[in-house]
Design a protein around this motif. Structure first.
Motif, PDB file in Angstrom:
ATOM      1  N   SER A   1     -39.262 -43.578  21.327  1.00  0.00           N
ATOM      2  CA  SER A   1     -39.748 -44.505  20.295  1.00  0.00           C
ATOM      3  C   SER A   1     -39.867 -45.953  20.790  1.00  0.00           C
ATOM      4  O   SER A   1     -40.495 -46.776  20.128  1.00  0.00           O
ATOM      5  N   GLU A   2     -39.316 -46.257  21.946  1.00  0.00           N
ATOM      6  CA  GLU A   2     -39.429 -47.610  22.509  1.00  0.00           C
ATOM      7  C   GLU A   2     -40.841 -47.870  23.037  1.00  0.00           C
ATOM      8  O   GLU A   2     -41.265 -49.008  23.164  1.00  0.00           O
ATOM      9  N   TYR A   3     -41.575 -46.806  23.327  1.00  0.00           N
ATOM     10  CA  TYR A   3     -42.899 -46.919  23.926  1.00  0.00           C
ATOM     11  C   TYR A   3     -43.944 -46.215  23.069  1.00  0.00           C
ATOM     12  O   TYR A   3     -43.616 -45.356  22.249  1.00  0.00           O
ATOM     13  N   LEU A   4     -45.211 -46.570  23.288  1.00  0.00           N
ATOM     14  CA  LEU A   4     -46.300 -45.948  22.531  1.00  0.00           C
ATOM     15  C   LEU A   4     -46.909 -44.754  23.264  1.00  0.00           C
ATOM     16  O   LEU A   4     -46.929 -43.647  22.750  1.00  0.00           O
ATOM     17  N   LEU A   5     -47.428 -45.003  24.469  1.00  0.00           N
ATOM     18  CA  LEU A   5     -48.115 -43.962  25.224  1.00  0.00           C
ATOM     19  C   LEU A   5     -47.528 -43.863  26.627  1.00  0.00           C
ATOM     20  O   LEU A   5     -46.835 -44.780  27.078  1.00  0.00           O
ATOM     21  N   ILE A   6     -47.856 -42.768  27.314  1.00  0.00           N
ATOM     22  CA  ILE A   6     -47.407 -42.601  28.702  1.00  0.00           C
ATOM     23  C   ILE A   6     -48.533 -42.035  29.559  1.00  0.00           C
ATOM     24  O   ILE A   6     -49.440 -41.351  29.080  1.00  0.00           O
ATOM     25  N   LEU A   7     -48.428 -42.348  30.830  1.00  0.00           N
ATOM     26  CA  LEU A   7     -49.256 -41.752  31.873  1.00  0.00           C
ATOM     27  C   LEU A   7     -48.290 -40.958  32.742  1.00  0.00           C
ATOM     28  O   LEU A   7     -47.348 -41.531  33.316  1.00  0.00           O
ATOM     29  N   ARG A   8     -48.489 -39.663  32.786  1.00  0.00           N
ATOM     30  CA  ARG A   8     -47.571 -38.799  33.543  1.00  0.00           C
ATOM     31  C   ARG A   8     -47.582 -39.151  35.031  1.00  0.00           C
ATOM     32  O   ARG A   8     -48.517 -39.763  35.529  1.00  0.00           O
ATOM     33  N   GLU A   9     -46.573 -38.705  35.719  1.00  0.00           N
ATOM     34  CA  GLU A   9     -46.497 -38.862  37.166  1.00  0.00           C
ATOM     35  C   GLU A   9     -47.259 -37.705  37.805  1.00  0.00           C
ATOM     36  O   GLU A   9     -46.819 -36.552  37.727  1.00  0.00           O
ATOM     37  N   GLU A  10     -48.416 -38.026  38.385  1.00  0.00           N
ATOM     38  CA  GLU A  10     -49.232 -37.014  39.060  1.00  0.00           C
ATOM     39  C   GLU A  10     -49.923 -37.649  40.256  1.00  0.00           C
ATOM     40  O   GLU A  10     -50.314 -38.816  40.208  1.00  0.00           O
ATOM     41  N   ASP A  11     -50.115 -36.860  41.296  1.00  0.00           N
ATOM     42  CA  ASP A  11     -50.775 -37.359  42.505  1.00  0.00           C
ATOM     43  C   ASP A  11     -52.186 -37.866  42.240  1.00  0.00           C
ATOM     44  O   ASP A  11     -52.650 -38.777  42.919  1.00  0.00           O
ATOM     45  N   LYS A  12     -52.865 -37.311  41.241  1.00  0.00           N
ATOM     46  CA  LYS A  12     -54.250 -37.711  40.981  1.00  0.00           C
ATOM     47  C   LYS A  12     -54.366 -39.169  40.534  1.00  0.00           C
ATOM     48  O   LYS A  12     -55.451 -39.730  40.553  1.00  0.00           O
ATOM     49  N   TYR A  13     -53.267 -39.804  40.144  1.00  0.00           N
ATOM     50  CA  TYR A  13     -53.294 -41.204  39.723  1.00  0.00           C
ATOM     51  C   TYR A  13     -52.990 -42.179  40.854  1.00  0.00           C
ATOM     52  O   TYR A  13     -52.996 -43.385  40.643  1.00  0.00           O
ATOM     53  N   LEU A  14     -52.707 -41.675  42.052  1.00  0.00           N
ATOM     54  CA  LEU A  14     -52.273 -42.541  43.152  1.00  0.00           C
ATOM     55  C   LEU A  14     -53.429 -43.185  43.897  1.00  0.00           C
ATOM     56  O   LEU A  14     -54.523 -42.640  43.978  1.00  0.00           O
ATOM     57  N   ASN A  15     -53.135 -44.338  44.480  1.00  0.00           N
ATOM     58  CA  ASN A  15     -54.101 -45.043  45.321  1.00  0.00           C
ATOM     59  C   ASN A  15     -53.727 -44.853  46.800  1.00  0.00           C
ATOM     60  O   ASN A  15     -52.869 -44.039  47.133  1.00  0.00           O
ATOM     61  N   HIS A  16     -54.345 -45.641  47.662  1.00  0.00           N
ATOM     62  CA  HIS A  16     -54.123 -45.531  49.104  1.00  0.00           C
ATOM     63  C   HIS A  16     -52.723 -45.968  49.543  1.00  0.00           C
ATOM     64  O   HIS A  16     -52.318 -45.732  50.677  1.00  0.00           O
ATOM     65  N   LEU A  17     -51.966 -46.600  48.646  1.00  0.00           N
ATOM     66  CA  LEU A  17     -50.600 -47.040  48.946  1.00  0.00           C
ATOM     67  C   LEU A  17     -49.552 -46.119  48.314  1.00  0.00           C
ATOM     68  O   LEU A  17     -48.366 -46.432  48.313  1.00  0.00           O
ATOM     69  N   ASP A  18     -50.018 -45.013  47.748  1.00  0.00           N
ATOM     70  CA  ASP A  18     -49.149 -44.063  47.031  1.00  0.00           C
ATOM     71  C   ASP A  18     -48.458 -44.687  45.822  1.00  0.00           C
ATOM     72  O   ASP A  18     -47.345 -44.312  45.455  1.00  0.00           O
ATOM     73  N   THR A  19     -49.116 -45.673  45.201  1.00  0.00           N
ATOM     74  CA  THR A  19     -48.671 -46.235  43.928  1.00  0.00           C
ATOM     75  C   THR A  19     -49.744 -45.914  42.885  1.00  0.00           C
ATOM     76  O   THR A  19     -50.854 -45.491  43.238  1.00  0.00           O
TER      77      THR A  19
ATOM     78  N   PHE B   1     -45.148 -46.211  31.127  1.00  0.00           N
ATOM     79  CA  PHE B   1     -44.958 -46.272  29.679  1.00  0.00           C
ATOM     80  C   PHE B   1     -45.573 -47.561  29.137  1.00  0.00           C
ATOM     81  O   PHE B   1     -45.607 -48.572  29.838  1.00  0.00           O
ATOM     82  N   SER B   2     -46.008 -47.546  27.880  1.00  0.00           N
ATOM     83  CA  SER B   2     -46.650 -48.729  27.315  1.00  0.00           C
ATOM     84  C   SER B   2     -46.026 -49.194  26.011  1.00  0.00           C
ATOM     85  O   SER B   2     -45.486 -48.400  25.236  1.00  0.00           O
ATOM     86  N   LYS B   3     -46.123 -50.506  25.806  1.00  0.00           N
ATOM     87  CA  LYS B   3     -45.731 -51.169  24.558  1.00  0.00           C
ATOM     88  C   LYS B   3     -46.876 -52.101  24.173  1.00  0.00           C
ATOM     89  O   LYS B   3     -47.663 -52.513  25.038  1.00  0.00           O
ATOM     90  N   ALA B   4     -46.947 -52.476  22.896  1.00  0.00           N
ATOM     91  CA  ALA B   4     -47.995 -53.402  22.462  1.00  0.00           C
ATOM     92  C   ALA B   4     -47.513 -54.218  21.269  1.00  0.00           C
ATOM     93  O   ALA B   4     -46.646 -53.782  20.503  1.00  0.00           O
ATOM     94  N   ASP B   5     -48.108 -55.394  21.125  1.00  0.00           N
ATOM     95  CA  ASP B   5     -47.860 -56.244  19.965  1.00  0.00           C
ATOM     96  C   ASP B   5     -49.005 -57.245  19.856  1.00  0.00           C
ATOM     97  O   ASP B   5     -49.753 -57.459  20.823  1.00  0.00           O
ATOM     98  N   PHE B   6     -49.116 -57.882  18.700  1.00  0.00           N
ATOM     99  CA  PHE B   6     -50.130 -58.912  18.524  1.00  0.00           C
ATOM    100  C   PHE B   6     -49.730 -60.182  19.256  1.00  0.00           C
ATOM    101  O   PHE B   6     -48.548 -60.493  19.399  1.00  0.00           O
ATOM    102  N   VAL B   7     -50.726 -60.951  19.707  1.00  0.00           N
ATOM    103  CA  VAL B   7     -50.529 -62.269  20.303  1.00  0.00           C
ATOM    104  C   VAL B   7     -51.319 -63.253  19.455  1.00  0.00           C
ATOM    105  O   VAL B   7     -52.518 -63.061  19.224  1.00  0.00           O
ATOM    106  N   ASN B   8     -50.659 -64.303  18.982  1.00  0.00           N
ATOM    107  CA  ASN B   8     -51.330 -65.334  18.181  1.00  0.00           C
ATOM    108  C   ASN B   8     -52.146 -64.735  17.043  1.00  0.00           C
ATOM    109  O   ASN B   8     -53.230 -65.225  16.729  1.00  0.00           O
ATOM    110  N   THR B   9     -51.654 -63.659  16.471  1.00  0.00           N
ATOM    111  CA  THR B   9     -52.361 -62.992  15.383  1.00  0.00           C
ATOM    112  C   THR B   9     -51.389 -62.734  14.249  1.00  0.00           C
ATOM    113  O   THR B   9     -50.360 -62.102  14.443  1.00  0.00           O
ATOM    114  N   ASP B  10     -51.734 -63.237  13.082  1.00  0.00           N
ATOM    115  CA  ASP B  10     -50.990 -62.950  11.872  1.00  0.00           C
ATOM    116  C   ASP B  10     -51.783 -61.864  11.142  1.00  0.00           C
ATOM    117  O   ASP B  10     -52.931 -62.090  10.749  1.00  0.00           O
TER     118      ASP B  10
END
Length: 137
Positions: free
Chosen positions: A20-38, A86-95
């Motif tokens: 519940s601390e986070y909204l969405l996730i991107l799983r850990e998978e090799d298909k998301y890696l770049n040339h630096l393995d990040t 993992f992701s979190k979100a909130d408004f910035v300068n928005t009421d």
């Protein structure tokens, strides 16, 4: 609209977080890696963009007659990302109440959503501010 059911987000494999601390996730998978393995910057951006839309639609869920469109994005990659993201979100300068009032009066409004991405060690790896143009249908 369910952001996670959009064809691109299904293709990428984004998921709602069970933590519940986070909204969405991107799983850990090799298909998301770049040339630096990040985690590739574009995979992180896909998660951030989907998170901003997910957050926005949840905050304005009572509105069924609007069209939200991303107008501008500012992104800062803070640290190489590894593992699940993992992701979190909130408004910035928005009421929210003022935004709803403006939308009802002018039929359009700009709101900014800040998205923060974290790795599994809770390191902030990316920050993005998404400016959304919301108009009545």
């Amino acid at each position: 609209m369910n952001v996670l059911e959009l064809p691109f987000n299904l293709h990428v494999g984004l998921e709602k977080s069970s933590d519940s601390e986070y909204l969405l996730i991107l799983r850990e998978e090799d298909k998301y890696l770049n040339h630096l393995d990040t985690v590739h910057a574009s995979a992180q951006f896909a998660l951030a963009e989907a998170t901003s839309g997910y957050f926005l639609l949840n905050e304005f869920k009572e509105l069924t007659d609007v069209i939200p469109i991303v107008r501008k994005v500012e992104t800062k990659y803070r640290k190489p990302a590894t593992g699940r993201i993992f992701s979190k979100a909130d408004f910035v300068n928005t009421d929210k109440a003022k935004a709803m009032e403006e939308l009802n009066i002018r039929q359009r409004v700009l709101v900014t959503v800040r998205v923060l991405l974290y790795d599994s060690e809770k390191n902030n790896v990316m920050q993005s501010d998404f400016e959304w143009f919301i108009s009545k249908k």
